[in-house]
Design an enzyme around this catalytic site. Structure first.
Site, PDB file in Angstrom:
ATOM      1  N   HIS A  51      75.478  41.093  40.448  1.00 57.46           N
ATOM      2  CA  HIS A  51      76.250  41.986  39.561  1.00 57.46           C
ATOM      3  C   HIS A  51      76.149  41.705  37.886  1.00 57.46           C
ATOM      4  O   HIS A  51      76.954  41.626  37.222  1.00 57.46           O
ATOM      5  CB  HIS A  51      77.450  41.324  39.952  1.00 57.46           C
ATOM      6  CG  HIS A  51      77.952  41.895  41.241  1.00 57.46           C
ATOM      7  ND1 HIS A  51      77.676  41.357  42.500  1.00 57.46           N
ATOM      8  CD2 HIS A  51      78.720  42.957  41.786  1.00 57.46           C
ATOM      9  CE1 HIS A  51      78.192  42.049  43.546  1.00 57.46           C
ATOM     10  NE2 HIS A  51      78.924  43.218  43.080  1.00 57.46           N
TER      11      HIS A  51
ATOM     12  N   GLU B  98      64.163  47.758  46.619  1.00 60.38           N
ATOM     13  CA  GLU B  98      65.004  48.281  45.426  1.00 60.38           C
ATOM     14  C   GLU B  98      65.839  49.392  46.284  1.00 60.38           C
ATOM     15  O   GLU B  98      67.065  49.461  46.108  1.00 60.38           O
ATOM     16  CB  GLU B  98      63.992  49.010  44.680  1.00 60.38           C
ATOM     17  CG  GLU B  98      65.067  49.556  43.386  1.00 60.38           C
ATOM     18  CD  GLU B  98      64.166  50.135  42.346  1.00 60.38           C
ATOM     19  OE1 GLU B  98      63.777  49.256  41.469  1.00 60.38           O
ATOM     20  OE2 GLU B  98      64.104  51.209  42.250  1.00 60.38           O
TER      21      GLU B  98
ATOM     22  N   CYS C   7      66.032  57.022  35.903  1.00 62.48           N
ATOM     23  CA  CYS C   7      65.994  55.874  35.754  1.00 62.48           C
ATOM     24  C   CYS C   7      66.220  55.277  34.474  1.00 62.48           C
ATOM     25  O   CYS C   7      66.316  53.977  34.252  1.00 62.48           O
ATOM     26  CB  CYS C   7      64.848  55.248  36.721  1.00 62.48           C
ATOM     27  SG  CYS C   7      65.091  55.231  38.369  1.00 62.48           S
TER      28      CYS C   7
END
Length: 150
Positions: free
Chosen positions: A75, A136, A25
């Site tokens: 986005h 998530e 991550c």
């Protein structure tokens, strides 16, 4: 009158990277987030009010959450402003991409605390933010409860 909780779910796509993290991550990657927003209050009892019987109009809650969270995050690429990805962030911004630099590590835990602050500040005084749940992935989520943060 009874206190009633109202919940609305929102979805948005956001990319992020965890600065200094020791796993995958640390790289820029994205998620299809789902955010459950629960508010609590007493239904309006004034029969002359077009919103009689409602704690909050779902449309009004939607406007707040879209403005404070969804439209801002959808986005976009969320990065810690101290990230070594800053050059990438600046390049992406100059190329027309939506990059948000925050003063925290963009984990679900920190994001949800930020969202709680943003949403709470826009609610009428008689309506309180009760809880948030930020998914998530399909199996991983963070939760925020007002009672834990009083």
């Amino acid at each position: 009158m009874a206190k009633i909780r109202i919940t609305k779910q929102f979805t948005f796509e956001t990319a992020h990277a965890l600065y200094g993290y020791d796993g995958k991550c640390r790289n820029v990657h994205g998620h299809s987030y789902k955010l459950d927003v629960t508010v609590i209050g007493e239904p309006i009892t004034d029969r002359n009010n077009v919103k009689c019987g409602m704690v909050i109009d779902f449309g009004d809650l939607k406007k707040i959450v879209k403005t404070e969270v969804v439209d801002r995050m959808d986005h976009a690429i969320l990065l810690n402003k101290e990230t070594p990805h800053i050059e990438l962030a600046e390049h992406l911004k100059s190329s027309g991409h939506d990059v948000i630099l925050v003063d925290y590590q963009p984990t679900s835990e920190n994001m949800i605390a930020d969202f709680a602050s943003r949403i709470s500040s826009k609610l009428n005084a008689d309506i309180k933010l009760h809880s948030l749940k930020l998914r998530e992935t399909g199996t991983a989520f963070a939760e925020w409860f007002a009672s834990d943060n009083a």
